[in-house]
Design a protein around this motif. Structure first.
Motif, mmCIF file in Angstrom:
data_model
loop_
_atom_site.group_PDB
_atom_site.id
_atom_site.type_symbol
_atom_site.label_atom_id
_atom_site.label_comp_id
_atom_site.label_asym_id
_atom_site.label_seq_id
_atom_site.Cartn_x
_atom_site.Cartn_y
_atom_site.Cartn_z
ATOM 1 N N GLU A 407 0.830 -1.205 0.000
ATOM 2 C CA GLU A 407 0.000 0.000 0.000
ATOM 3 C C GLU A 407 0.864 1.255 0.000
ATOM 4 O OE1 GLU A 407 -3.943 1.575 0.028
ATOM 5 O OE2 GLU A 407 -3.187 -0.462 -0.185
ATOM 6 N N LEU A 408 1.977 1.208 0.734
ATOM 7 C CA LEU A 408 2.882 2.362 0.776
ATOM 8 C C LEU A 408 3.501 2.620 -0.583
ATOM 9 C CD1 LEU A 408 3.985 4.400 2.843
ATOM 10 C CD2 LEU A 408 5.873 2.847 3.259
ATOM 11 N N GLU A 409 3.903 1.569 -1.269
ATOM 12 C CA GLU A 409 4.466 1.736 -2.607
ATOM 13 C C GLU A 409 3.432 2.259 -3.592
ATOM 14 O OE1 GLU A 409 7.495 1.414 -3.789
ATOM 15 O OE2 GLU A 409 8.374 0.925 -1.840
ATOM 16 N N SER A 410 2.202 1.769 -3.499
ATOM 17 C CA SER A 410 1.161 2.254 -4.417
ATOM 18 C C SER A 410 0.839 3.724 -4.162
ATOM 19 C CB SER A 410 -0.096 1.391 -4.256
ATOM 20 O OG SER A 410 -0.618 1.523 -2.956
ATOM 21 N N LEU A 411 0.789 4.143 -2.873
ATOM 22 C CA LEU A 411 0.563 5.559 -2.564
ATOM 23 C C LEU A 411 1.713 6.439 -3.056
ATOM 24 C CD1 LEU A 411 -0.906 5.301 1.060
ATOM 25 C CD2 LEU A 411 -2.128 5.872 -1.045
ATOM 26 N N LYS A 412 2.914 5.911 -3.004
ATOM 27 C CA LYS A 412 4.066 6.659 -3.504
ATOM 28 C C LYS A 412 3.943 6.901 -5.001
ATOM 29 C CE LYS A 412 9.089 6.234 -4.079
ATOM 30 N NZ LYS A 412 10.258 5.368 -3.858
ATOM 31 N N HIS A 413 3.561 5.852 -5.736
ATOM 32 C CA HIS A 413 3.389 6.014 -7.177
ATOM 33 C C HIS A 413 2.227 6.947 -7.503
ATOM 34 C CE1 HIS A 413 6.487 3.141 -8.025
ATOM 35 N NE2 HIS A 413 5.828 2.119 -7.443
ATOM 36 N N GLN A 414 1.140 6.913 -6.720
ATOM 37 C CA GLN A 414 0.029 7.829 -6.948
ATOM 38 C C GLN A 414 0.459 9.277 -6.697
ATOM 39 O OE1 GLN A 414 -3.348 6.659 -4.638
ATOM 40 N NE2 GLN A 414 -3.490 4.598 -5.580
ATOM 41 N N TYR A 415 1.247 9.504 -5.661
ATOM 42 C CA TYR A 415 1.721 10.858 -5.364
ATOM 43 C C TYR A 415 2.620 11.388 -6.476
ATOM 44 C CZ TYR A 415 4.163 14.664 -2.999
ATOM 45 O OH TYR A 415 4.703 15.871 -2.688
ATOM 46 N N GLU A 416 3.502 10.529 -6.967
ATOM 47 C CA GLU A 416 4.386 10.962 -8.049
ATOM 48 C C GLU A 416 3.621 11.209 -9.337
ATOM 49 O OE1 GLU A 416 7.301 7.942 -8.324
ATOM 50 O OE2 GLU A 416 8.374 8.516 -6.487
ATOM 51 N N ALA A 417 2.505 10.454 -9.542
ATOM 52 C CA ALA A 417 1.705 10.692 -10.748
ATOM 53 C C ALA A 417 0.897 11.978 -10.625
ATOM 54 C CB ALA A 417 0.772 9.497 -10.977
ATOM 55 N N LEU A 418 0.378 12.294 -9.412
ATOM 56 C CA LEU A 418 -0.394 13.523 -9.232
ATOM 57 C C LEU A 418 0.486 14.755 -9.162
ATOM 58 C CD1 LEU A 418 -3.007 12.261 -6.595
ATOM 59 C CD2 LEU A 418 -3.410 12.730 -9.013
ATOM 60 N N CYS A 419 1.683 14.640 -8.646
ATOM 61 C CA CYS A 419 2.615 15.775 -8.509
ATOM 62 C C CYS A 419 3.873 15.483 -9.310
ATOM 63 C CB CYS A 419 2.957 16.027 -7.044
ATOM 64 S SG CYS A 419 1.513 16.360 -6.003
ATOM 65 N N PRO A 420 3.834 15.716 -10.602
ATOM 66 C CA PRO A 420 5.047 15.434 -11.415
ATOM 67 C C PRO A 420 6.195 16.340 -11.001
ATOM 68 C CG PRO A 420 3.407 16.588 -12.715
ATOM 69 C CD PRO A 420 2.743 16.267 -11.437
ATOM 70 N N GLY A 421 7.360 15.809 -11.017
ATOM 71 C CA GLY A 421 8.542 16.558 -10.615
ATOM 72 C C GLY A 421 8.874 16.427 -9.154
ATOM 73 N N LYS A 422 7.986 15.850 -8.374
ATOM 74 C CA LYS A 422 8.222 15.663 -6.947
ATOM 75 C C LYS A 422 8.294 14.172 -6.647
ATOM 76 C CE LYS A 422 5.935 19.890 -5.387
ATOM 77 N NZ LYS A 422 4.891 20.423 -4.489
ATOM 78 N N THR A 423 9.184 13.825 -5.778
ATOM 79 C CA THR A 423 9.332 12.422 -5.354
ATOM 80 C C THR A 423 9.186 12.331 -3.849
ATOM 81 O OG1 THR A 423 11.730 12.660 -5.186
ATOM 82 C CG2 THR A 423 10.841 11.819 -7.293
ATOM 83 N N LEU A 424 8.677 11.193 -3.406
ATOM 84 C CA LEU A 424 8.476 10.936 -1.977
ATOM 85 C C LEU A 424 9.525 9.941 -1.524
ATOM 86 C CD1 LEU A 424 6.651 11.504 0.484
ATOM 87 C CD2 LEU A 424 5.339 9.478 -0.163
ATOM 88 N N ASN A 425 10.446 10.411 -0.731
ATOM 89 C CA ASN A 425 11.522 9.548 -0.215
ATOM 90 C C ASN A 425 11.049 8.847 1.056
ATOM 91 O OD1 ASN A 425 13.248 10.396 -2.255
ATOM 92 N ND2 ASN A 425 13.967 12.166 -1.042
ATOM 93 N N ILE A 426 10.979 7.534 0.972
ATOM 94 C CA ILE A 426 10.563 6.723 2.122
ATOM 95 C C ILE A 426 11.798 6.050 2.708
ATOM 96 C CG2 ILE A 426 9.113 4.811 2.869
ATOM 97 C CD1 ILE A 426 7.337 5.387 0.466
ATOM 98 N N PRO A 427 12.072 6.251 3.970
ATOM 99 C CA PRO A 427 13.264 5.594 4.557
ATOM 100 C C PRO A 427 13.166 4.074 4.436
ATOM 101 C CG PRO A 427 12.372 7.267 6.037
ATOM 102 C CD PRO A 427 11.376 7.109 4.946
ATOM 103 N N ALA A 428 14.351 3.480 4.321
ATOM 104 C CA ALA A 428 14.401 2.015 4.185
ATOM 105 C C ALA A 428 13.953 1.318 5.457
ATOM 106 C CB ALA A 428 15.815 1.566 3.813
ATOM 107 N N ALA A 429 14.086 1.998 6.585
ATOM 108 C CA ALA A 429 13.683 1.379 7.855
ATOM 109 C C ALA A 429 12.183 1.176 7.934
ATOM 110 C CB ALA A 429 14.148 2.247 9.031
#
Length: 449
Positions: A407-429
Motif C-alpha cells: 500500500e505504501l508503494e502504491s501511494l508513492k506512485h500515486q503521489y508521483e503521478a499527481l505531482c510530477p517533478g516531486k518524489t516521496l523519499n521513504i526511509p528504508a527502515a
C-alpha cells in the motif's frame, strides 16, 4: 399266500400259448434309442447346454458343487522307521519348589528350557531394612507391620491392588481401601528411590510416580453418583440440556434483532440529518436575493460535496488487514460437556479456524520444529495452545506487513503521478524494518523534494 393261490389255481391269469414266434421274440433284446436333440450351427456348446426340455433335468437355480465331499488325503505309508518318542521329565524354571513334570518328546530332540517359562515376569519390588524404615518411612497413619504386610502382598500378587485389597487381613491390620494401599505403596517406593539415588545406590535413576489418592476418591465418588442416577434424573438432566439449548438460541435471536434495530436507527438518523440539511438550504436560498441565490447555492453544493468526500473513508487494504490482526489468534473453548472427556481434546483446533489458517499454522510448526502432537499434560496443553495462538498472530502480522508495504508503494506512485517533478523519499527502515524490537519506537518522517 401266493404259493397257495398258485396250487389251488385261484385267480390265476390266463397264460398265452407258447409258439415259436413268441419264443424267438422274447430272446431279442429291445434297444431303446434316446432321441438326442442336435445342437444348432453357430451356437456354442455351453449355451446349448443351458437349454431346457422335458427330456432333461431342470437347470439348477443355485450354483452347485459336483465334487462329492472334501478331498481326503491318503496316508503315505512307506517302509521308513517311525521316530521314537519317550515320556521324559522336565522342570519349569519359573517354579521355586523344584516340582518335576513329564511330557512326551522325541528322542532325537535336544533338551531345552521349558518354552512357557518366559511368560513368568517378576516385578522388582523394593525392599527396606529396619534402619531405612526408622529413618525415612515412619508415618502416623501406617505402622511397620502394616507396611510389611502391604509389600508382602505386592510381592505375592504382582502389585494387583484389587486382589491385594481383597486379601488384606482386616482383623489384624485394620480396614484399608484400594486408594490407601496405592498411596502408601507409591509413597514408600518414591522415598526409597530418592534416598538411594542420593546415596548413589539406585543405579539408573527412575521416575518417581506420585499417586493422588484424594483425586482418585473424588473420581470414584463422582462415577458412583453418575451410575446411581435414576431414570427420572437422567430425563430431568436431558430436559435441562434441551432448555439450555433453547435459551442460547433465543439469546442469539435477540442479539440479531438488536443489531437489526441498531442498523434501522442509524439509517433513520442519517435520513433525518439529510432532510434537515435540505431544509436549511431551501430556507437560505429563499432569504437571499435572486442574483446571489445561484452563486450561494453552488457554493453550498461544493461545501457539501467536500464534506461528503471528507466523510467517505478511503477504501484501503490496510484497514481490513488491521482489523484481521486485531481479531487474530485462536480462542480455544473450554470443555464443559457432561461425562468423561480427554484432556487431549483441549488441544483440538476449533471449528471456526479455516483451512488456510490451519495450513499456515502447520507450516509454522514445521518451521520452528515444534512437535504437532505433544503429550497432553495440563501445563503442556495451556502452553501449546498459547504458542499456536501466537503463531497465528505472527502469520497475520507478516501478512499485514506485506500489505502495508504494498500500500505504501502504491501511494508513492500515486503521489508521483499527481505531482510530477516531486518524489516521496521513504526511509528504508519503514519499508524493511529491522528484526529487533528497537525499531518499533523510531520516528519516521517522509521528506518531499
Amino acid at each position: 399266500m401266493a404259493d397257495v393261490r398258485d396250487i389251488l389255481e385261484l385267480e390265476r391269469p390266463v397264460t398265452p400259448e407258447l409258439t415259436k414266434e413268441a419264443l424267438l421274440n422274447s430272446k431279442k433284446r429291445t434297444v431303446e434309442r434316446k432321441i438326442v436333440a442336435k445342437r444348432p450351427e453357430g451356437m456354442h456348446r455351453e449355451v446349448f447346454a443351458l437349454l431346457y426340455n422335458d427330456n432333461k433335468d431342470a437347470p439348477p437355480l443355485l450354483p452347485t458343487d459336483t465334487v462329492s465331499g472334501y478331498k481326503k488325503t491318503k496316508a503315505r505309508l512307506g517302509m521308513k522307521k517311525v521316530r521314537r518318542w519317550e515320556w521324559a521329565p522336565f522342570v519349569n524354571p519359573a517354579r521355586t519348589d523344584g516340582a518335576v513334570f513329564h511330557h512326551w518328546k522325541r528322542v532325537t530332540d535336544e533338551p531345552k528350557e521349558y518354552p512357557f517359562a518366559r511368560f513368568n515376569k517378576q516385578l522388582d519390588i523394593p525392599t527396606y531394612t529396619l534402619n531405612d524404615y526408622n529413618a525415612h518411612l515412619k508415618t502416623t497413619k501406617w505402622t511397620k507391620q502394616q507396611t510389611d504386610h502391604l509389600f508382602d502382598l505386592a510381592k505375592r500378587f504382582d502389585v494387583r491392588f484389587i486382589i491385594m485389597c481383597d486379601r488384606w487381613e482386616r482383623a489384624n491390620y485394620g480396614i484399608k481401601s484400594v486408594e490407601d494401599l496405592k498411596e502408601r505403596y507409591y509413597e514408600v517406593v518414591g522415598i526409597l528411590n530418592k534416598v538411594r539415588n542420593a546415596n548413589g545406590q539406585g543405579g539408573v535413576e527412575k521416575k518417581v510416580y506420585v499417586f493422588d489418592a484424594e483425586h482418585e476418591r473424588r473420581r470414584k465418588e463422582q462415577l458412583k453418583k453418575l451410575f446411581d442416577r435414576t431414570s427420572k434424573q437422567v430425563e430431568e438432566e436431558q430436559q435441562l440440556l434441551n432448555e439450555l439449548k433453547k435459551i442460547e438460541a433465543r439469546k442469539k435471536e435477540r442479539e440479531r434483532k438488536t443489531q437489526d434495530l441498531q442498523k434501522l436507527i442509524s439509517q433513520a438518523d442519517q435520513q433525518q440529518t439529510e432532510h434537515h440539511q435540505k431544509e436549511q438550504q431551501q430556507h437560505h436560498s429563499q432569504t437571499q436575493p435572486h442574483g446571489t441565490q445561484n452563486t450561494s447555492h453552488k457554493k453550498q453544493d461544493k461545501k457539501l460535496n467536500k464534506k461528503k468526500i471528507q466523510q467517505q473513508p478511503r477504501t484501503s487494504k490496510v484497514d481490513s488487514v488491521v482489523s484481521a490482526v486485531e481479531s487474530a489468534g485462536i480462542k480455544f473453548t473450554d470443555l464443559r460437556g457432561t461425562g468423561v472427556s480427554l484432556r487431549s481434546q483441549k488441544m483440538k483446533l476449533p471449528a471456526n479456524v479455516g483451512q488456510k489458517k490451519a495450513k499456515a499454522l502447520e507450516q509454522a510448526l514445521q518451521e520452528f520444529k515444534v512437535d504437532p502432537n505433544p503429550p497432553p499434560v495440563e501445563d503442556i496443553c495451556v502452553a501449546f495452545n498459547e504458542l499456536r495462538s501466537d503463531m497465528v498472530l505472527l502469520c497475520e502480522l507478516r501478512t499485514a506487513l506485506a500489505t502495508c508495504n504494498f500500500e505504501l508503494e502504491s501511494l508513492k506512485h500515486q503521489y508521483e503521478a499527481l505531482c510530477p517533478g516531486k518524489t516521496l523519499n521513504i526511509p528504508a527502515a519503514l519499508v524493511n524494518p529491522p528484526a529487533d524490537d528497537s525499531a518499533g519506537g523510531m520516528d519516521v518522517e517522509g521528506s518531499m523534494v
